[in-house]
Design an enzyme around this catalytic site. Structure first.
Site, mmCIF file in Angstrom:
data_model
loop_
_atom_site.group_PDB
_atom_site.id
_atom_site.type_symbol
_atom_site.label_atom_id
_atom_site.label_comp_id
_atom_site.label_asym_id
_atom_site.label_seq_id
_atom_site.Cartn_x
_atom_site.Cartn_y
_atom_site.Cartn_z
ATOM 1 N N GLY A 39 0.835 -1.168 0.164
ATOM 2 C CA GLY A 39 -0.013 -0.032 -0.004
ATOM 3 C C GLY A 39 0.712 1.392 0.136
ATOM 4 O O GLY A 39 1.930 1.199 -0.344
ATOM 5 N N ARG A 40 0.223 2.325 0.301
ATOM 6 C CA ARG A 40 1.139 3.713 0.646
ATOM 7 C C ARG A 40 2.201 3.540 1.126
ATOM 8 O O ARG A 40 3.299 3.898 0.562
ATOM 9 C CB ARG A 40 0.149 4.876 1.128
ATOM 10 C CG ARG A 40 -0.860 5.227 0.255
ATOM 11 C CD ARG A 40 -1.620 6.220 0.970
ATOM 12 N NE ARG A 40 -2.417 5.835 1.984
ATOM 13 C CZ ARG A 40 -3.750 5.295 2.013
ATOM 14 N NH1 ARG A 40 -4.651 5.694 0.911
ATOM 15 N NH2 ARG A 40 -4.313 4.817 3.067
ATOM 16 N N ILE A 41 2.576 3.125 2.472
ATOM 17 C CA ILE A 41 3.659 2.853 3.220
ATOM 18 C C ILE A 41 4.374 2.053 2.637
ATOM 19 O O ILE A 41 5.650 2.155 2.652
ATOM 20 C CB ILE A 41 3.217 2.729 4.613
ATOM 21 C CG1 ILE A 41 2.283 3.799 5.204
ATOM 22 C CG2 ILE A 41 4.575 2.669 5.527
ATOM 23 C CD1 ILE A 41 1.970 3.640 6.629
ATOM 24 N N THR B 192 5.784 -2.094 11.747
ATOM 25 C CA THR B 192 5.261 -0.681 12.107
ATOM 26 C C THR B 192 3.812 -0.759 11.859
ATOM 27 O O THR B 192 3.427 0.385 11.714
ATOM 28 C CB THR B 192 6.067 0.368 11.278
ATOM 29 O OG1 THR B 192 5.855 -0.035 9.739
ATOM 30 C CG2 THR B 192 7.364 0.479 11.516
ATOM 31 N N SER B 193 3.065 -1.833 11.604
ATOM 32 C CA SER B 193 1.671 -1.709 11.372
ATOM 33 C C SER B 193 0.674 -1.984 12.503
ATOM 34 O O SER B 193 0.450 -0.790 13.338
ATOM 35 C CB SER B 193 1.146 -2.794 10.312
ATOM 36 O OG SER B 193 1.521 -4.160 10.874
ATOM 37 N N ARG B 194 0.423 -2.987 13.019
ATOM 38 C CA ARG B 194 -0.260 -3.256 14.173
ATOM 39 C C ARG B 194 0.472 -4.584 14.820
ATOM 40 O O ARG B 194 0.514 -5.514 14.021
ATOM 41 C CB ARG B 194 -1.822 -3.623 13.853
ATOM 42 C CG ARG B 194 -2.599 -2.196 13.828
ATOM 43 C CD ARG B 194 -2.642 -1.052 14.862
ATOM 44 N NE ARG B 194 -3.196 0.055 14.466
ATOM 45 C CZ ARG B 194 -2.743 1.144 14.138
ATOM 46 N NH1 ARG B 194 -1.581 1.165 13.753
ATOM 47 N NH2 ARG B 194 -3.580 2.149 13.846
ATOM 48 N N GLU C 100 -0.529 -2.448 23.870
ATOM 49 C CA GLU C 100 -0.028 -1.329 24.280
ATOM 50 C C GLU C 100 -0.448 -0.329 25.400
ATOM 51 O O GLU C 100 -2.022 -0.560 25.301
ATOM 52 C CB GLU C 100 -0.246 -0.388 22.898
ATOM 53 C CG GLU C 100 0.647 -1.199 21.827
ATOM 54 C CD GLU C 100 0.659 -0.542 20.474
ATOM 55 O OE1 GLU C 100 0.317 0.857 20.364
ATOM 56 O OE2 GLU C 100 1.049 -0.961 19.416
ATOM 57 N N HIS D 167 5.278 2.804 19.519
ATOM 58 C CA HIS D 167 4.330 3.396 18.419
ATOM 59 C C HIS D 167 4.575 4.782 18.050
ATOM 60 O O HIS D 167 3.780 5.616 18.320
ATOM 61 C CB HIS D 167 2.752 2.922 18.751
ATOM 62 C CG HIS D 167 1.840 2.651 17.893
ATOM 63 N ND1 HIS D 167 0.726 2.036 17.742
ATOM 64 C CD2 HIS D 167 1.736 3.554 16.831
ATOM 65 C CE1 HIS D 167 -0.005 2.099 16.964
ATOM 66 N NE2 HIS D 167 0.690 3.022 16.009
HETATM 67 C C1 GLV Z 1 -0.811 4.789 13.489
HETATM 68 O O1 GLV Z 1 -0.470 3.787 14.013
HETATM 69 C C2 GLV Z 1 -1.924 5.093 12.436
HETATM 70 O O2 GLV Z 1 -2.695 4.328 12.089
HETATM 71 O O3 GLV Z 1 -1.789 6.265 12.171
#
Ligand code: GLV
Length: 321
Positions: free
Chosen positions: A156-158, A236-238, A267, A286
């Site tokens: 996706g974008r990231i 870095t997602s969930r 978290e 996070h």
């Molecule tokens: C951060 O984790 C977001 O989803 O923007």
């Protein structure tokens, strides 16, 4: 009469100005503490809109308590904290903040890759603890990023922004995705693989899928076992996309080289988490999108979405099922 809004945390002034111009608002006026559930439940009873963070669960029970609610504007691109289907059934609009955080989050994914590969935080602890006696040939040696193979789960974008960065490091980039992206393959020089193929071939694996019922637990013992013993995993997602327990075992038994995590199943990360005992994992609280500029843009974007819906306009960033 102005619409009523509840804001679940102290947010940047620019965003408050956007909301204050059109709405009457109450706010949980703390920066470092999430609004307690009972406070949230009593605050939403008369509101038309909620400005939420990913720390709030917007579920059926909360919606039942907010009969006038028209919009939930989440200050995040991810919206797994919101029961979007339940909102849709009630005609409540949900919005998120895509785009503005893409590059900032990709920067952090890269920072985690490099930090885990080159043992940056572990080395700093070593120095601060007074353990640095002399330069030595194999002291704190890691693995190379330059020229390695990077597997991106979710283009996706990231994911795409991470792929662009990888070109500067002469990396070969593989990706998994529900469907092929021939244009992106040509533009970014990336190659599609099955998840199994990507895990087997990659030196670095970076996760960029949203958390859904399909992606929950998608990386577990079986998937980790496919990775190279020299590989680095970055998330870095969930947190819940990955089985933390299975990762802990893989790291402990050195079945992969290292991991870099910005997100966790629970978290904040519980202080008794075994992850805190491991040297071969970089742990961050996070902060993927946490640059001053980006967090300000996210807050203003969420505020704009909220005010637009409450002014009878289409939101700029609606979440659709
Ligand atoms: C951060 O984790 C977001 O989803 O923007």
């Amino acid at each position: 009469m102005k619409p009523k809004v509840y804001i679940t945390r102290r947010i940047p002034e620019q965003a408050l100005e956007v909301i204050g111009g059109r709405c009457e608002y109450r706010m949980w006026d703390k920066e470092d503490e999430a609004v307690p559930r009972d406070v949230l439940e009593s605050e939403v009873q008369d509101v038309d809109g909620i400005f939420s963070l990913l720390t709030e669960r917007i579920d059926e029970r909360l919606l039942d308590l907010a009969p006038k609610l028209k919009v939930v504007a989440n200050m995040a691109v991810g919206y797994d904290n919101i029961d979007v289907a339940a909102c849709a059934r009630r005609g409540i609009v949900v919005t998120n903040t895509p785009g503005v955080l893409t590059e900032t989050t990709a920067d952090l994914a890269f920072a985690l890759m490099m930090a885990a590969a080159r043992r940056v935080t572990e080395s700093e602890r070593f120095l601060r603890e007074g353990k640095w006696r002399t330069w030595s040939p194999m002291l704190l040696t890691g693995v190379d990023v330059y020229g390695a193979t990077l597997g991106i789960i979710g283009l996706g974008r990231i994911g795409q922004a991470v792929a662009r960065r990888a070109r500067g490091f002469s990396m070969r980039v593989l990706y998994t995705s529900g469907s092929p992206h021939p244009e992106l393959e040509a533009e970014l020089g990336v190659e599609r693989r099955s998840l199994e193929g990507l895990l087997r071939e990659s030196d670095f694996v970076s996760i960029h899928v949203p958390l859904t019922e399909k992606t929950r637990g998608m990386i577990g013992r079986r998937e980790l076992a496919l990775m190279k013993p020299t590989a680095v995993l970055v998330n870095t997602s969930r947190g819940a996309v990955l089985s933390e327990q299975d990762l802990i075992e893989a790291l402990r038994e050195k079945r992969i080289f290292a991991a870099g995590l910005d997100v966790f199943e629970t978290e904040p990360l519980p202080q008794d988490s075994p992850l805190l005992e491991l040297g071969n994992v970089v742990l961050l609280p996070h902060i993927g999108s946490a640059s001053i500029g980006t967090r300000t843009k996210m807050a203003v974007m969420a505020a704009d979405n909220l005010v637009r819906v409450l002014s009878g306009k289409e939101p700029l960033n609606p979440v659709t099922l």
